[in-house]
Design a protein around this motif. Structure first.
Motif, short mmCIF file in Angstrom:
data_model
loop_
_atom_site.label_atom_id
_atom_site.label_comp_id
_atom_site.label_asym_id
_atom_site.label_seq_id
_atom_site.Cartn_x
_atom_site.Cartn_y
_atom_site.Cartn_z
N TYR A 29 24.58 -8.56 -4.03
CA TYR A 29 23.28 -8.96 -3.51
C TYR A 29 22.24 -7.86 -3.73
N ARG A 30 22.60 -6.63 -3.41
CA ARG A 30 21.67 -5.51 -3.60
C ARG A 30 21.29 -5.35 -5.07
N ARG A 32 21.33 -7.73 -7.41
CA ARG A 32 20.48 -8.86 -7.81
C ARG A 32 19.06 -8.69 -7.27
N CYS A 33 18.91 -8.13 -6.08
CA CYS A 33 17.58 -7.87 -5.53
C CYS A 33 16.83 -6.88 -6.42
N ARG A 34 17.50 -5.82 -6.84
CA ARG A 34 16.87 -4.83 -7.72
C ARG A 34 16.48 -5.44 -9.06
N ASP A 37 16.34 -11.03 -8.61
CA ASP A 37 16.98 -12.32 -8.36
C ASP A 37 17.67 -12.31 -7.00
N ALA A 38 16.86 -12.12 -5.95
CA ALA A 38 17.43 -12.09 -4.60
C ALA A 38 18.10 -13.41 -4.24
N GLY A 41 21.66 -13.54 -5.58
CA GLY A 41 22.51 -12.67 -4.79
C GLY A 41 22.77 -13.21 -3.40
N ARG A 42 21.75 -13.84 -2.82
CA ARG A 42 21.87 -14.41 -1.47
C ARG A 42 22.92 -15.53 -1.45
N LEU A 67 21.46 -8.59 6.15
CA LEU A 67 20.86 -8.88 4.85
C LEU A 67 20.47 -10.33 4.72
N GLU A 70 17.16 -11.15 6.43
CA GLU A 70 15.93 -10.58 5.85
C GLU A 70 15.15 -11.61 5.07
#
Length: 70
Positions: A29-30, A32-34, A37-38, A41-42, A67, A70
């Protein structure tokens, strides 16, 4: 890194080791957020966190739930 995390997720699922799957999903997830593509990852994180009931408490489970809020 992404392919290695996907491999870790797959191995944890094969072995039905839900806590390891959750830890790999948090890292995925972290990443993909970077990469912007949150949502992708979510989905993976929510699936892994779904194994645990609301009464389950561990640092990894608590962090995953944070997470997802958020």
């Amino acid at each position: 890194a992404e392919s290695e995390l996907e491999r870790a997720l797959g191995l944890a699922r094969e072995q039905q080791c839900h806590l390891l799957e959750l830890k790999a999903a948090v890292s995925y997830y972290r990443l993909r957020c970077r990469l912007g593509d949150a949502a992708g990852g979510r989905r993976v994180l929510a699936e892994a966190a779904g194994w645990f009931t609301e009464g389950s408490h561990s640092p990894a489970i608590s962090r995953a739930r944070e997470l997802l809020r958020e």
